[in-house]
Design an enzyme around this catalytic site. Structure first.
Site, PDB file in Angstrom:
ATOM      1  N   ASP A  21     -12.770  92.034 -28.006  1.00 48.79           N
ATOM      2  CA  ASP A  21     -13.749  93.121 -28.008  1.00 48.79           C
ATOM      3  C   ASP A  21     -13.739  93.796 -26.641  1.00 48.79           C
ATOM      4  OD1 ASP A  21     -15.859  94.829 -28.163  1.00 48.79           O
ATOM      5  OD2 ASP A  21     -17.376  93.316 -28.659  1.00 48.79           O
ATOM      6  N   LYS A  33     -17.484 102.879 -25.874  1.00 47.44           N
ATOM      7  CA  LYS A  33     -17.990 103.368 -24.578  1.00 47.44           C
ATOM      8  C   LYS A  33     -17.059 104.388 -23.899  1.00 47.44           C
ATOM      9  CE  LYS A  33     -21.373  99.754 -24.287  1.00 47.44           C
ATOM     10  NZ  LYS A  33     -21.304  98.390 -24.786  1.00 47.44           N
ATOM     11  N   TYR A  91     -21.817  89.661 -26.490  1.00 45.61           N
ATOM     12  CA  TYR A  91     -22.477  90.629 -27.370  1.00 45.61           C
ATOM     13  C   TYR A  91     -21.401  91.472 -28.030  1.00 45.61           C
ATOM     14  CZ  TYR A  91     -25.488  94.473 -28.936  1.00 45.61           C
ATOM     15  OH  TYR A  91     -26.141  95.411 -29.690  1.00 45.61           O
TER      16      TYR A  91
HETATM   17  C1  LIG Z   1     -21.823  97.851 -26.197  1.00 48.81           C
HETATM   18  C2  LIG Z   1     -21.006  96.802 -26.837  1.00 48.81           C
HETATM   19  C3  LIG Z   1     -20.844  96.725 -28.231  1.00 48.81           C
HETATM   20  C4  LIG Z   1     -21.651  97.565 -29.167  1.00 48.81           C
HETATM   21  O1  LIG Z   1     -21.384  98.910 -29.042  1.00 48.81           O
HETATM   22  P1  LIG Z   1     -22.478  99.958 -29.610  1.00 48.81           P
HETATM   23  O2  LIG Z   1     -21.787 101.263 -29.443  1.00 48.81           O
HETATM   24  O3  LIG Z   1     -23.683  99.778 -28.750  1.00 48.81           O
HETATM   25  O4  LIG Z   1     -22.737  99.599 -31.017  1.00 48.81           O
HETATM   26  C5  LIG Z   1     -19.953  95.816 -28.739  1.00 48.81           C
HETATM   27  N1  LIG Z   1     -19.252  95.004 -27.937  1.00 48.81           N
HETATM   28  C6  LIG Z   1     -19.388  95.029 -26.595  1.00 48.81           C
HETATM   29  C7  LIG Z   1     -18.567  94.115 -25.751  1.00 48.81           C
HETATM   30  C8  LIG Z   1     -20.295  95.910 -26.009  1.00 48.81           C
HETATM   31  O5  LIG Z   1     -20.476  95.881 -24.691  1.00 48.81           O
END
Ligand SMILES: *Cc1c(COP(=O)(O)O)cnc(C)c1O
Length: 442
Positions: free
Chosen positions: A248, A276, A153
């Site tokens: 990511d 995060k 994701y």
């Molecule tokens: C949470 C997440 C995102 C998206 O971040 P948001 O702040 O929710 O838009 C992208 N990549 C990874 C790996 C994530 O866990």
């Protein structure tokens, strides 16, 4: 074995009433789909406040929290230094629309901890970070295709919504309406941990791939650990083909160590995304990498990306206060030990109850899969008995323990979880597994 927590004390009447009213004005009563508990059933939580490892719901129930705002709250809720930093900044002003020294300070903390990020751009969500990184990769390579992995994701931008993890996996949305087919066709999905499949898409789309985007540890199909040299191999394939590697780290950044998890795997991506944890619980995310690449972003370069509230002073203050605390010696070892204690105990609990299962864990991330055999990719993860996971979730919640309300998310251990918390969790899991095994005997 210590005893599990008593059942939730009260009927969650007030929570239910608030949620019902919310459903009239918020889509599904929530602002992010997994919060609606659709795949696990039961009443969605309404939280009033948090403190340390605990959340308190609108009915006064105390919940031991392993969601930790999807990993952001590695220092626990209402961390005093973060709260103080936010309050102090709020008194000085909350947004100026021009640069502050705070942005420089957070950027410096991050680039010192992750030296291969030479330059960084702050945005307000992980989605913006990954979307912008892909745009930059396309702008620099002048190619359109991207490769991503099934079950990973990367936020909700159009290019990432096919075969994606997290809420899409939870709700069973394989392809998302609203994404133009010609755009979706530019995203090539391959199985995680399968370098051969990556090689194949590169030979099928020779010279046309701008970037590979990957979660260095997959944590949005449940936790799936990369095999040795998977990430290194990816980078080699990218280099050989003139594509960029985007790692990511929105979850993994500052989660397994004070910096990038790429150091654990011997890679240094062309572009890295963060989110995060770097916001200390306030909306902050970022993308960054080598200076010559990042200098292609406006105002230095032609790849446009902007944000009214980007680098917001409240958010920067929170991020600075968080990252400063993460340099404490031994902190990550302690969190990892807690998580290992949890993972080992869960594994033993499954075995004792005779329930087929796998516990995938690394650093402070863990997931229980109700399936036999290793979980190395999305196809394996999807074999998990999600009804059992739902049962497990509800039994744990009933005992005051809040796990991710979806099979396809991680449990997050934080710096404020204690050995007693872990033991209490394992005692609750022991009871939950007994319930599950007696049900399947029926
Ligand atoms: C949470 C997440 C995102 C998206 O971040 P948001 O702040 O929710 O838009 C992208 N990549 C990874 C790996 C994530 O866990």
């Amino acid at each position: 074995m210590s005893t599990a927590q008593p059942r939730l004390k009260r009927e969650r009447k007030r929570s239910r009433e608030i949620f019902e009213r919310a459903e009239n004005v918020l889509v599904g009563g929530v602002n992010s789909p997994v919060r609606a508990f659709k795949s696990v059933g039961g009443e969605p939580l309404i939280i009033e406040r948090g403190s340390g490892q605990y959340l308190y719901d609108a009915d006064g129930n105390e919940l031991l929290d392993y969601v930790c705002s999807w990993g952001a709250m590695i220092l626990g809720h209402a961390n005093p230094a973060i709260s103080e930093a936010i309050a102090e900044q709020a008194r000085r002003g909350t947004s100026f629309g021009v640069t502050t020294e705070l942005e420089l300070e957070l950027a410096t903390l991050i680039t010192r901890a992750i030296p291969f990020i030479e330059k960084i751009r702050f945005v307000s969500s992980g989605t913006e970070a990954t979307m912008s990184a892909v745009r930059l990769a396309r702008g620099v390579t002048k190619q359109d295709f991207i490769v991503k992995f099934e079950g990973c994701y990367h936020g909700h931008a159009d290019s990432f919504l096919s075969q994606a993890g997290s809420g899409l996996a939870t709700l069973g949305i394989a392809e998302c309406p609203g994404v133009p087919a010609p755009l979706a066709a530019l995203t090539l999905n391959v199985p995680y941990n399968n370098l051969g499949a990556v090689e194949r898409v590169f030979s099928q789309h020779k010279g046309k791939i701008a970037a590979v985007i990957v979660e260095p540890i997959a944590a949005n199909m449940g936790v799936v650990v990369p095999e040795t040299d998977f990430l290194k191999g990816l980078h080699e394939i990218c280099k050989k083909n003139g594509a960029l590697l985007i790692v990511d780290e929105v979850i993994t950044g500052f989660r397994l160590r004070n910096g990038s998890v790429q150091d654990n795997f011997g890679v240094e991506a062309d572009l890295t995304t963060l989110g995060k944890i770097i916001g200390g619980g306030v909306p902050v995310a970022a993308y960054g990498g080598r200076a010559e690449l990042m200098d292609q972003v406006a105002p230095l370069g032609p790849v446009y990306q902007a944000g009214t509230l980007a680098g917001n002073p409240l958010a920067m203050s929170a991020g600075i206060a968080a990252l400063k605390q993460l340099t404490k010696p031994g902190l990550y070892d302690e969190i990892t030990q807690m998580a290992q204690r949890l993972a080992v105990g869960l594994c033993a609990g499954l075995a004792e109850a005779g329930i087929p299962g796998e516990v995938n864990a690394i650093g402070s991330l863990a997931t229980v899969f109700f399936t036999l055999g290793p979980v190395k990719n999305y196809a394996n993860a999807k074999r998990s008995d999600t009804k059992r996971y739902a049962r497990f979730f509800r039994e744990m919640l009933d005992r005051g323990i809040f796990l991710a309300p979806s099979q396809f998310e991680a449990a997050f251990v934080s710096a404020v979880h204690t050995p007693q918390d872990i033991d209490r969790t394992l005692a609750a899991a022991h009871e939950a597994f007994q319930v599950i095994s007696s049900e399947s005997a029926d």
